[in-house]
Motif scaffolding. Structure first.
Motif, PDB file in Angstrom:
ATOM      1  N   LEU A  15       0.932  -1.288  -0.054  1.00 15.96           N
ATOM      2  CA  LEU A  15       0.095   0.053  -0.056  1.00 15.96           C
ATOM      3  C   LEU A  15       0.809   1.195   0.080  1.00 15.96           C
ATOM      4  N   THR A  16       1.914   1.237   1.015  1.00 17.36           N
ATOM      5  CA  THR A  16       2.871   2.603   0.850  1.00 17.36           C
ATOM      6  C   THR A  16       3.596   2.541  -0.465  1.00 17.36           C
ATOM      7  N   GLY A  34      -1.013  16.233  -2.696  1.00 15.48           N
ATOM      8  CA  GLY A  34      -0.831  16.133  -1.479  1.00 15.48           C
ATOM      9  C   GLY A  34      -1.042  14.548  -0.829  1.00 15.48           C
ATOM     10  N   PHE A  35      -0.849  14.431   0.490  1.00 20.94           N
ATOM     11  CA  PHE A  35      -1.022  13.153   0.935  1.00 20.94           C
ATOM     12  C   PHE A  35      -1.705  13.382   2.510  1.00 20.94           C
ATOM     13  N   ILE A  36      -2.529  12.339   2.743  1.00 16.66           N
ATOM     14  CA  ILE A  36      -2.958  12.317   4.042  1.00 16.66           C
ATOM     15  C   ILE A  36      -3.387  10.718   4.377  1.00 16.66           C
ATOM     16  N   LYS A  37      -2.896  10.334   5.527  1.00 15.87           N
ATOM     17  CA  LYS A  37      -2.954   9.070   6.083  1.00 15.87           C
ATOM     18  C   LYS A  37      -4.097   9.390   7.363  1.00 15.87           C
ATOM     19  N   PRO A  38      -5.380   9.332   7.197  1.00 17.47           N
ATOM     20  CA  PRO A  38      -6.244   9.728   8.429  1.00 17.47           C
ATOM     21  C   PRO A  38      -5.809   9.266   9.689  1.00 17.47           C
ATOM     22  N   ARG A  56       4.088   6.218   8.746  1.00 16.84           N
ATOM     23  CA  ARG A  56       5.469   5.835   7.876  1.00 16.84           C
ATOM     24  C   ARG A  56       5.320   6.460   6.317  1.00 16.84           C
ATOM     25  N   THR A  57       4.234   6.198   5.607  1.00 17.81           N
ATOM     26  CA  THR A  57       3.947   6.718   4.385  1.00 17.81           C
ATOM     27  C   THR A  57       4.077   8.502   4.270  1.00 17.81           C
ATOM     28  N   GLY A  58       3.668   9.050   5.539  1.00 16.82           N
ATOM     29  CA  GLY A  58       3.546  10.300   5.496  1.00 16.82           C
ATOM     30  C   GLY A  58       5.333  10.911   5.683  1.00 16.82           C
ATOM     31  N   PHE A  65       9.196  13.630  -1.499  1.00 21.86           N
ATOM     32  CA  PHE A  65       8.343  14.631  -2.408  1.00 21.86           C
ATOM     33  C   PHE A  65       8.112  16.167  -1.714  1.00 21.86           C
ATOM     34  N   ASN A  66       8.718  16.190  -0.420  1.00 22.47           N
ATOM     35  CA  ASN A  66       8.499  17.256   0.274  1.00 22.47           C
ATOM     36  C   ASN A  66       7.106  17.585   0.661  1.00 22.47           C
ATOM     37  N   ILE A  67       6.321  16.815   0.597  1.00 23.54           N
ATOM     38  CA  ILE A  67       4.942  16.903   1.125  1.00 23.54           C
ATOM     39  C   ILE A  67       4.928  16.924   2.525  1.00 23.54           C
ATOM     40  N   VAL A  68       3.990  17.845   2.943  1.00 25.96           N
ATOM     41  CA  VAL A  68       4.077  18.186   4.398  1.00 25.96           C
ATOM     42  C   VAL A  68       2.510  17.637   4.547  1.00 25.96           C
TER      43      VAL A  68
END
Length: 717
Positions: A15-16, A34-38, A56-58, A65-68
């Motif tokens: 999944l990651t 963007g990314f979110i793992k609720p 971990r994915t976050g 990717f420098n995604i916060v």
């Protein structure tokens, strides 16, 4: 702005990896993800009674990717809220976290929960997430190619909670870790394209018998990602941590990869095959001969993953002293208390997930997965009503695709340089260019062996000393009156000169050098032998600056010290043509310390005159100047200082008035903002010659070769 919820059909399917690969593919398509793992899958990362932590994915998304992303809510809290029948309140909190991302991104990738014995409520929560975030669903699954009905059952059962396979909310599936599918890439792919691994028609038709919407417009097969042992390669450091080992010499453990693990107790004469790059040896701690042989292999340039000494036995000080020189090579040595067989058993049970601090592996995984996704479909589906930006990833993808469209012959005079050999091997195997290495074959093969590089069978290796004499007459004729036969012979001892003559005589289409040579060494033969294109009066250069949000062009930052107005105009026209050839619709800003008529002086007048010349020579080109850098690049400043300008605030080609300004600016941006710069790419020559930074990485060389191949095959340059 859209939200995509990745819903796994089972545990342990990657999944990651799917999340990282989808983010990478969206970036290639020019879409900011963007990314979110609720919710956390487990609470292992929760400390000090905190209610949330980054998944971990976050963490990997931030590093790669420098995604916060927002922090994830703990499993303990999820279970308590569900137990108290407060799922709606929980979703309100998720929506609030999600809304912190919406204004900054084109697509939000949301990672759902995996249903396990510990999280039996995962299906309920994923369904609630889909509706709360108005998300479309992509299933992450896998397939047994011998059992198509099983795949149909998994897809139908999982999508039932979201309206079924045919529902408009369910977009399709990414099949991960598919066994027994031939992988067309011998190495890691550079960029994605149309999904290159597809299921057979028989398999697809068999799935459709049970699930008719499969691989139709209603439910797309977004990607088939093959199982790859190479992407499960841990670092030696990870092995040591998992085994609870004691480090005798940590060395380069955090950078070396374990490609294979070998239990050995034979004599050294019978195990010479184990001393290879990436090998991790498991042997009893009293086998001094194996430890010393491993140290010798390391000292001879073989980058082994390391050695595990078992049984809790520590070698003697005498043996350690003999192995001391190997420490300088970074060879990792660890010790465990278990015996050799138990150690090997423990190794087989190690978790193969990407650790949250293994950025290099995460980057490889994201590229690999993205390369097996259907980028055409992703771009078409997610770009509707959106003007994609040319992101750095999209630029690199475009460069590779253009180069692959018509493989050109690129000569590499620094043929025995390790980075160059690896880059050439990558370009050759991926169809980016036909590479010619100028070096002695034995030297190239020795470097390849030491670095674990597999040389493609069709890569050309030519000893420049064996052909130098063939170019004496041609070189004398080209430099008539300036060079005699003896002078030509002397200059042809330099492989760069040999490569340049090969280019001049049409034996190759382009040249790339500079990994160990200076810029002067690379460009001087080009000026003397290749010379300027009849369409131009000078040679100039550009850098492609890979800013976080887009790619822009800087010119001239390397060649012309103080161009006059006519020369500056020509540099602008050359740079605009180069930008257009590489997918950047040029909006040219002629940079000065003054905007419009707000300042005066010879330097400002030169830029103003050059701007007028450009408008006369290229009336369809969007150009303006003089413009200060902030007026050219920042919308709010441009609107204030040059409200009627077609370029102010949105420029993507920046032409600097002189070399002092251009070189200083590019280096300041590159170093202060940690921006990747590709170049300098020379423009205006009859044939393409490009220079490398002496600190160039392998990827830098790959992309420079691709740029050169495009120049050789472009009518616009």
């Amino acid at each position: 702005m859209r939200t995509i919820l990745l819903v796994p059909t089972e545990k342990g399917i990657g999944l990651t990896s799917a999340s990282l690969g989808l983010i990478k593919a969206l970036d290639y398509a020019g879409l900011k993800a963007g990314f979110i793992k609720p919710f956390l899958q487990s609470d292992r990362s929760i400390t000090d009674n905190k209610k949330a932590a980054h998944s971990r994915t976050g963490i990997l998304a931030k590093q790669v990717f420098n995604i916060v992303s927002p922090k994830s809510i703990s499993r303990q809290r999820v279970e308590r809220m569900i137990g108290d029948d407060n799922l709606d309140d929980l979703m309100e909190e998720v929506v609030a976290n999600h809304q912190t991302l919406t204004d900054m991104h084109d697509v939000i990738v949301c990672e759902g929960l995996v249903a396990t014995a510990e999280t039996p409520y995962a299906t309920q929560v994923n369904q609630a997430l889909a509706y709360a975030l108005d998300a479309q669903i992509i299933l992450v699954s896998t397939a047994d190619l011998e059992d198509p009905e099983a795949l149909a059952d998994k897809l139908d059962v999982t999508t039932n909670e979201f309206g079924g396979v045919s529902d408009e909310r369910t977009l399709g599936t990414i099949l991960m870790r598919v066994q027994n599918v031939e992988n067309t890439f011998a190495n890691q792919p550079v960029a994605p394209g149309k999904a290159n691994l597809t299921l057979t028609d028989d398999f697809i038709n068999s799935v459709k018998k049970s699930s008719p919407a499969f691989e139709t417009d209603k439910f797309h097969l977004i990607g088939v990602v093959p199982h790859s042992d190479t992407l499960s390669i841990p670092r030696t450091w990870d092995i040591g941590q998992a085994l609870g080992a004691t480090w005798i010499n940590e060395g380069d453990a955090k950078n070396r990869r374990v490609k294979n693990t070998l239990l050995t107790a034979q004599t050294v004469s019978n195990i010479s095959h184990v001393f290879s790059p990436g090998s991790l040896l498991v042997t009893p701690g009293d086998r001094d001969d194996i430890l010393i042989a491993t140290a010798l292999a390391s000292m001879n340039g073989v980058p082994m993953a390391g050695i595990i000494l078992t049984g809790g036995i520590t070698p003697s000080d005498t043996v350690f002293e003999l192995c001391r020189p190997a420490k300088k090579t970074g060879m990792p040595v660890m010790q465990v208390e278990t015996d050799s067989y138990q150690t090997v058993q423990n190794l087989s049970d190690i978790n193969k997930e990407v650790p949250s601090d293994d950025t290099a592996r995460a980057e490889e995984v994201s590229r690999f997965v993205a390369a097996h996704l259907d980028l055409d479909w992703i771009k078409e589906h997610f770009s509707k009503g959106h003007s994609p930006r040319l992101s750095p990833s999209a630029f690199r993808h475009q460069v590779v695709k253009k180069a692959q469209a018509k493989k050109m012959r690129i000569v590499l005079p620094e043929g025995d340089e390790p980075r160059t050999i690896e880059a050439a091997s990558i370009c050759q195997s991926r169809g980016i260019a036909d590479c010619i290495l100028l070096a002695k074959r034995d030297d190239v093969e020795e470097v390849a062996k030491q670095r674990g590089i597999k040389l493609p069978d069709d890569i050309q290796i030519i000893d420049p000393t064996s052909i130098a004499a063939d170019y004496i007459d041609g070189m004398v004729a080209r430099r008539k009156g300036k060079l005699d036969a003896n002078g030509a012979a002397a200059q042809l001892k330099d492989s760069v000169v040999v490569g340049t003559m090969m280019l001049y005589q049409g034996e190759v289409d382009g040249l790339v050098s500079g990994a160990v040579h200076t810029t002067a060494n690379t460009v001087r033969p080009a000026f003397q032998l290749i010379k300027t294109s009849p369409d131009y009066s000078l040679v100039s250069s550009i850098f492609f600056m890979l800013l976080p949000e887009q790619v822009v062009v800087y010119g001239d930052c390397a060649i012309n010290p103080d161009p006059n107005a006519e020369e500056l105009a020509e540099i602008a026209i050359q740079s605009a043509a180069s930008a257009k050839a590489f997918g950047i619709e040029p909006k040219v800003a002629m940079i000065s310390y003054s905007t419009g008529t707000s300042g005066s002086g010879a330097d400002v007048d030169k830029v103003a005159k050059a701007t007028e010349i450009v408008k006369q020579r290229a009336p369809n080109l969007l150009v303006d100047g003089p413009l200060q850098y902030d007026a050219a690049s920042v919308k709010s400043v441009g609107a204030k200082k040059a409200p009627n300008s077609p370029v102010a605030g949105q420029a993507n080609v920046f032409i600097f008035p002189d070399l002092n300004t251009g070189n200083t600016t590019y280096k300041a941006v590159q170093r202060s903002a940690n921006v990747v710069s590709v170049g300098p790419m020379l423009q205006g020559l009859n044939k393409p010659v490009n220079d490398l930074s002496r600190g160039a990485l392998v990827d830098d060389i790959v992309y420079t070769i691709a740029l050169t191949a495009i120049q050789a095959n472009s009518d616009e340059l």
